[in-house]
Motif scaffolding. Structure first.
Motif, PDB file in Angstrom:
ATOM      1  N   SER A 151      51.423  43.574  64.994  1.00 45.73           N
ATOM      2  CA  SER A 151      50.429  43.638  65.621  1.00 45.73           C
ATOM      3  C   SER A 151      49.197  43.351  64.814  1.00 45.73           C
ATOM      4  O   SER A 151      48.443  44.380  64.655  1.00 45.73           O
ATOM      5  CB  SER A 151      49.590  44.700  67.002  1.00 45.73           C
ATOM      6  N   PHE A 152      49.102  43.096  63.263  1.00 47.67           N
ATOM      7  CA  PHE A 152      48.526  42.729  62.557  1.00 47.67           C
ATOM      8  C   PHE A 152      46.930  42.370  62.036  1.00 47.67           C
ATOM      9  O   PHE A 152      46.762  41.800  63.454  1.00 47.67           O
ATOM     10  CB  PHE A 152      48.946  42.672  61.018  1.00 47.67           C
ATOM     11  N   THR A 153      46.309  42.390  61.711  1.00 50.76           N
ATOM     12  CA  THR A 153      45.254  42.027  61.353  1.00 50.76           C
ATOM     13  C   THR A 153      44.837  41.528  60.242  1.00 50.76           C
ATOM     14  O   THR A 153      45.241  42.304  58.933  1.00 50.76           O
ATOM     15  CB  THR A 153      43.464  43.177  62.552  1.00 50.76           C
ATOM     16  N   ALA A 154      43.736  40.763  59.820  1.00 49.03           N
ATOM     17  CA  ALA A 154      43.762  39.667  58.378  1.00 49.03           C
ATOM     18  C   ALA A 154      42.243  40.028  58.314  1.00 49.03           C
ATOM     19  O   ALA A 154      41.677  40.073  58.894  1.00 49.03           O
ATOM     20  CB  ALA A 154      44.787  37.964  58.774  1.00 49.03           C
ATOM     21  N   ALA A 155      42.461  40.226  57.175  1.00 50.32           N
ATOM     22  CA  ALA A 155      40.961  39.940  56.710  1.00 50.32           C
ATOM     23  C   ALA A 155      40.278  38.157  56.609  1.00 50.32           C
ATOM     24  O   ALA A 155      40.675  37.442  56.669  1.00 50.32           O
ATOM     25  CB  ALA A 155      41.138  40.080  54.964  1.00 50.32           C
ATOM     26  N   PHE A 492      35.441  44.051  53.967  1.00 52.29           N
ATOM     27  CA  PHE A 492      36.925  44.556  54.217  1.00 52.29           C
ATOM     28  C   PHE A 492      37.607  45.857  54.899  1.00 52.29           C
ATOM     29  O   PHE A 492      36.912  46.721  55.197  1.00 52.29           O
ATOM     30  CB  PHE A 492      38.292  44.592  52.504  1.00 52.29           C
ATOM     31  N   HIS A 493      38.307  46.190  55.764  1.00 56.65           N
ATOM     32  CA  HIS A 493      38.396  47.185  56.265  1.00 56.65           C
ATOM     33  C   HIS A 493      39.883  47.469  56.179  1.00 56.65           C
ATOM     34  O   HIS A 493      41.359  46.477  55.832  1.00 56.65           O
ATOM     35  CB  HIS A 493      38.410  46.945  58.151  1.00 56.65           C
ATOM     36  N   VAL A 494      40.703  49.234  56.318  1.00 54.53           N
ATOM     37  CA  VAL A 494      42.106  49.350  55.893  1.00 54.53           C
ATOM     38  C   VAL A 494      42.859  48.920  57.169  1.00 54.53           C
ATOM     39  O   VAL A 494      42.432  48.807  58.062  1.00 54.53           O
ATOM     40  CB  VAL A 494      41.665  51.421  56.036  1.00 54.53           C
ATOM     41  N   GLY A 495      43.715  48.808  56.668  1.00 57.39           N
ATOM     42  CA  GLY A 495      44.933  47.401  57.134  1.00 57.39           C
ATOM     43  C   GLY A 495      44.878  46.456  57.071  1.00 57.39           C
ATOM     44  O   GLY A 495      45.489  45.925  57.554  1.00 57.39           O
ATOM     45  N   MET A 496      43.816  45.259  56.859  1.00 54.94           N
ATOM     46  CA  MET A 496      43.963  44.446  57.052  1.00 54.94           C
ATOM     47  C   MET A 496      45.081  43.623  56.027  1.00 54.94           C
ATOM     48  O   MET A 496      45.256  44.054  54.857  1.00 54.94           O
ATOM     49  CB  MET A 496      42.806  43.917  56.091  1.00 54.94           C
ATOM     50  N   LYS A 497      45.330  42.954  55.832  1.00 51.13           N
ATOM     51  CA  LYS A 497      46.400  41.917  55.365  1.00 51.13           C
ATOM     52  C   LYS A 497      45.744  40.756  54.914  1.00 51.13           C
ATOM     53  O   LYS A 497      44.750  39.965  55.136  1.00 51.13           O
ATOM     54  CB  LYS A 497      47.750  41.544  56.489  1.00 51.13           C
ATOM     55  N   LEU A 498      46.295  39.844  53.668  1.00 55.19           N
ATOM     56  CA  LEU A 498      46.362  38.675  52.599  1.00 55.19           C
ATOM     57  C   LEU A 498      46.446  39.077  52.008  1.00 55.19           C
ATOM     58  O   LEU A 498      48.227  39.050  51.904  1.00 55.19           O
ATOM     59  CB  LEU A 498      44.532  39.298  51.888  1.00 55.19           C
ATOM     60  N   GLU A 499      46.664  37.746  51.083  1.00 53.55           N
ATOM     61  CA  GLU A 499      47.498  37.523  50.050  1.00 53.55           C
ATOM     62  C   GLU A 499      47.068  37.690  48.186  1.00 53.55           C
ATOM     63  O   GLU A 499      45.955  37.647  48.458  1.00 53.55           O
ATOM     64  CB  GLU A 499      48.185  35.929  50.419  1.00 53.55           C
ATOM     65  N   ALA A 500      47.503  38.824  47.400  1.00 58.01           N
ATOM     66  CA  ALA A 500      47.210  39.005  46.404  1.00 58.01           C
ATOM     67  C   ALA A 500      48.232  38.032  45.357  1.00 58.01           C
ATOM     68  O   ALA A 500      49.374  38.666  45.540  1.00 58.01           O
ATOM     69  CB  ALA A 500      47.164  40.438  46.593  1.00 58.01           C
ATOM     70  N   VAL A 501      47.168  38.341  44.193  1.00 54.26           N
ATOM     71  CA  VAL A 501      48.320  38.162  42.933  1.00 54.26           C
ATOM     72  C   VAL A 501      49.042  39.786  42.586  1.00 54.26           C
ATOM     73  O   VAL A 501      47.786  40.568  42.392  1.00 54.26           O
ATOM     74  CB  VAL A 501      46.735  37.829  42.127  1.00 54.26           C
ATOM     75  N   ASP A 502      50.008  39.302  42.040  1.00 55.97           N
ATOM     76  CA  ASP A 502      50.200  40.737  40.913  1.00 55.97           C
ATOM     77  C   ASP A 502      49.973  40.590  40.091  1.00 55.97           C
ATOM     78  O   ASP A 502      50.524  40.241  39.697  1.00 55.97           O
ATOM     79  CB  ASP A 502      51.388  40.997  41.507  1.00 55.97           C
ATOM     80  N   LEU A 503      48.618  41.593  39.657  1.00 52.25           N
ATOM     81  CA  LEU A 503      47.819  41.290  38.542  1.00 52.25           C
ATOM     82  C   LEU A 503      48.692  41.687  37.045  1.00 52.25           C
ATOM     83  O   LEU A 503      48.935  41.788  35.718  1.00 52.25           O
ATOM     84  CB  LEU A 503      46.461  42.259  38.282  1.00 52.25           C
ATOM     85  N   MET A 504      49.836  42.490  37.674  1.00 49.67           N
ATOM     86  CA  MET A 504      51.524  43.078  36.684  1.00 49.67           C
ATOM     87  C   MET A 504      52.349  41.200  36.486  1.00 49.67           C
ATOM     88  O   MET A 504      53.063  41.515  35.559  1.00 49.67           O
ATOM     89  CB  MET A 504      52.210  44.820  36.807  1.00 49.67           C
ATOM     90  N   GLU A 505      52.354  40.722  37.974  1.00 55.94           N
ATOM     91  CA  GLU A 505      53.242  38.768  37.210  1.00 55.94           C
ATOM     92  C   GLU A 505      51.812  38.320  38.014  1.00 55.94           C
ATOM     93  O   GLU A 505      52.443  37.783  38.957  1.00 55.94           O
ATOM     94  CB  GLU A 505      54.365  39.288  38.108  1.00 55.94           C
ATOM     95  N   THR A 513      48.017  44.487  51.533  1.00 58.63           N
ATOM     96  CA  THR A 513      47.727  44.964  52.991  1.00 58.63           C
ATOM     97  C   THR A 513      46.466  46.263  52.039  1.00 58.63           C
ATOM     98  O   THR A 513      46.890  46.557  50.771  1.00 58.63           O
ATOM     99  CB  THR A 513      48.370  45.965  52.769  1.00 58.63           C
ATOM    100  N   VAL A 514      45.334  46.510  52.576  1.00 65.97           N
ATOM    101  CA  VAL A 514      44.398  47.410  52.055  1.00 65.97           C
ATOM    102  C   VAL A 514      44.902  48.042  52.065  1.00 65.97           C
ATOM    103  O   VAL A 514      44.596  48.481  53.447  1.00 65.97           O
ATOM    104  CB  VAL A 514      42.966  46.797  52.126  1.00 65.97           C
ATOM    105  N   THR A 515      45.109  49.165  51.881  1.00 62.41           N
ATOM    106  CA  THR A 515      44.863  50.434  52.392  1.00 62.41           C
ATOM    107  C   THR A 515      44.235  51.155  51.508  1.00 62.41           C
ATOM    108  O   THR A 515      44.089  53.142  52.976  1.00 62.41           O
ATOM    109  CB  THR A 515      46.602  51.394  51.275  1.00 62.41           C
ATOM    110  N   ARG A 516      43.349  51.023  50.891  1.00 63.30           N
ATOM    111  CA  ARG A 516      41.858  52.224  51.189  1.00 63.30           C
ATOM    112  C   ARG A 516      40.848  51.410  50.187  1.00 63.30           C
ATOM    113  O   ARG A 516      41.336  50.310  50.029  1.00 63.30           O
ATOM    114  CB  ARG A 516      42.126  53.594  50.004  1.00 63.30           C
TER     115      ARG A 516
END
Length: 628
Positions: A151-155, A492-505, A513-516
């Motif tokens: 039951s996730f929500t996405a940005a 954006f809201h806390v809990g939203m799902k997305l696809e994000a680059v791992d900037l260390m790789e 997930t957006v957590t804060r």
């Protein structure tokens, strides 16, 4: 098979009476095209108008092109054969899945016929699809299943202005009707049916065939920007057949009336939607272009690199001196880490001159206008100075905001920043941020917003206090008014799902997930990994993408790490990641909201107190200067 739907941009009232309507259609934003019944001919499976099916060979075609007044046959030969002894054999051949007879090929007025007649090709397609499905690994990741089961929500797509359709997504929402392939059909040809959007998750939509009401048994996920989703009316203009799903084909006796009631007044995609998708996926950067990009081994300088490939606006850059093309760097074309040739010299930034004195054949410099422009700043008055203290996101450990110092002031508003307590003697780990960068903050930002500030390595006087540190180092804090305080309405809201680059790789794009949310600053958590690998990212970062971006652009998505994988790799891959990121983590400490006025260099400021999950999307600043 239905055609004759008309899409228009102006609002019209339903032509069918309210007492005939089986269900009220919820009002949707008026910017999307509205489906209307404009008196055109609607067709339905009995073939009485529009499209027709030959009773002899099974060929589907335009009714007006069929033979005889009854329009029962596609040709004279089929009409004659119908009454002959060959009828039984022909019908048997159809039931056995054989292609239509050659007699049907006299019907050449409709281009669709050639496609519908190629049953052998259709059968081969089915076999290929079966092989493709069988090749999907057990650990294959599905956004649809992941969102449904939790039951996730996405940005929404509108949060990502740099992504395809990010600025022209419009009011696509639940309830919008589209035409999609009908997979619940026994016909040997590709047919379509109407579906409504039940749920949106980024580019992905959960669709339900029209007529299923509250039955979700055949709901399916599909990328709205995919090639198989069309606005209502597309089948009519393209000559494609509309056939109700087999599960509900006997539910209604008059599908024409049903669709008129259900669709009149509803919303659909703009007629040029697919064209807009295609245009939004055209990227100005081309392979063989030369750029200046940060040197990943020495952050304080830039190097020349060549665009090797472009995927969804992300560039794989190969450093020009790499003979085997393995020394590469991934970033988005709007990244602040890439610049045109000559940028470093123009602002006084360190630059590694390539050993290659002559450009390789085919390589050419990327035009300056392709690069992201920074906001102009006025450096004539009060400005940043060397030695001033501030807080900054550590580029080698993006989960940490650290105590930092301005080491050098460059031209055009650029600053060289160093992390206190961990700088190399030669300054090789200084990094360049623009004065308007959302990754640098005034002294006290973390304390106000209840974020753990990472103190200088080796600093023993804990808990860390800025007032004491400034006095001990004989330093001053950078003036608050010089920092970027704009906060866009990012959505954006806390809990939203997305696809994000791992900037260390940076070659990896992961489920996240957006957590804060602290004003415009987002805390990004990579699903399946520990919190220590979270990253602070700006809300307008080009390294964040909507759910479904990887599928749309053909980029590989990294799924959440399963528990078994995390346990088995905890002593290997994570150690490797730690070694690469060179994390500088201070001791945990209790934060206080008490600030000394003196640490702001004599000026009186009152700070806005932000919660741990601040979701302010307004333009309010982090801090307000008190007027005397």
């Amino acid at each position: 098979m239905f055609d004759g739907y008309d899409s228009c941009s102006e609002d019209t009232s339903s032509s069918s009476s309210s007492d005939e309507s089986e269900e009220e259609v919820a009002p949707l934003p008026s910017s999307l095209p509205i489906i209307k019944n404009n008196g055109q001919v609607y067709t339905y499976p009995d073939g009485k108008s529009g499209m027709a099916t030959c009773e002899m060979c099974g060929m589907v075609g335009v009714r007006d092109a069929f033979y005889s007044k009854t329009k029962r046959f596609c040709s004279v030969s089929c009409s004659r054969s119908y009454s002959s002894n060959s009828k039984k054999a022909s019908i048997l051949a159809r039931l056995q899945g054989k292609p239509p007879t050659k007699k049907a090929k006299v019907l050449q007025k409709q281009p669709l016929v050639a496609k519908l007649a190629a049953y052998a090709q259709y059968q081969a397609t089915l076999q290929n699809q079966a092989k493709t499905k069988a090749a999907v690994p057990v650990e294959g990741f599905s956004w649809g299943n992941y969102i449904n089961s939790n039951s996730f929500t996405a940005a929404p797509v509108t949060c990502f202005k740099h992504a395809p359709m990010g600025t022209c997504w419009g009011d696509i929402s639940e309830g919008v009707r589209v035409e999609v392939p009908n997979t619940d059909c026994s016909l040997p040809t590709k047919v379509f049916w109407i579906a409504g959007i039940v749920k949106l998750a980024g580019y992905n939509a959960l669709l339900r065939y029209e007529g299923f009401e509250n039955d979700s048994s055949l709901d399916f996920w599909c990328n709205v920007c995919g090639s198989d989703i069309h606005p209502v009316g597309w089948c009519a203009t393209s000559g494609k057949p509309l056939v109700p799903p087999r599960t509900i084909q006997h539910k209604y006796t008059n599908w024409k009336a049903f669709l008129v009631k259900r669709l009149t007044g509803a919303k659909t995609l703009p007629p040029d939607f697919s064209q807009k998708v295609s245009e939004s996926m055209q990227y100005p950067f081309k392979t063989s272009m030369r750029v200046e990009v940060v040197d990943k081994t020495h952050l304080c300088r830039t190097r020349v690199a060549v665009v090797e490939s472009v995927i969804g606006g992300r560039l794989r850059l190969v450093y020009e001196e790499s003979e085997d093309k393995t020394d590469d760097f991934w970033c988005h074309m709007y990244s602040p880490l890439i610049h045109h040739l000559g940028w470093s010299r123009s602002i006084g930034h360190r630059f590694k001159r390539p050993d290659i004195t002559k450009k390789q054949d085919g390589h050419f410099d990327a035009p300056p206008h392709l690069f992201m422009k920074v906001k102009e700043v006025d450096t004539a008055g009060e400005w940043f100075k060397e030695g001033m203290k501030l807080e900054a996101i550590d580029p080698l450990n993006l989960s940490a905001i650290c105590v930092a110092t301005i080491r050098k002031v460059l031209a055009d508003g650029y600053l060289m920043i160093g992390i206190d307590g961990s700088e190399a003697a030669d300054g090789s780990d200084w990094f360049c941020y623009h004065a308007t960068s959302p990754s640098i903050f005034p002294v006290g930002f973390c304390e106000i917003n209840m974020i753990e500030l990472t103190p200088p390595r080796g600093y023993a006087k804990l808990p860390f206090k800025w007032f004491d540190y400034l006095r001990e180092t004989d330093s001053i804090a950078a003036p608050v008014k010089l920092f970027n305080k704009e906060v866009p309405n990012h959505g954006f809201h806390v809990g939203m799902k997305l696809e994000a680059v791992d900037l260390m790789e940076p070659r990896l794009v992961c489920v996240a997930t957006v957590t804060r949310i602290i004003h415009r600053l987002l805390r990004i958590h990579f699903d399946g990994w520990e919190d220590e690998y979270d990253q602070w990212v700006d809300c307008e970062s080009p390294d964040l993408y909507p759910v479904g971006w990887c599928q749309l652009t053909g980029y590989q998505l990294q799924p959440p790490a399963p528990q078994s994988s995390r346990d088995s790799q905890s002593s290997s891959s994570k150690q490797k990641k730690k070694a690469k990121s060179q994390q500088y983590k201070g001791h945990k400490k209790m934060t206080s909201l008490q600030l000394k006025e003196e640490l702001l260099d004599g000026e009186e400021y009152s700070f806005l107190q932000g919660g741990s999950d601040q979701e302010s999307n307004g333009s309010a600043s982090y801090y307000i200067k008190q007027e005397p």
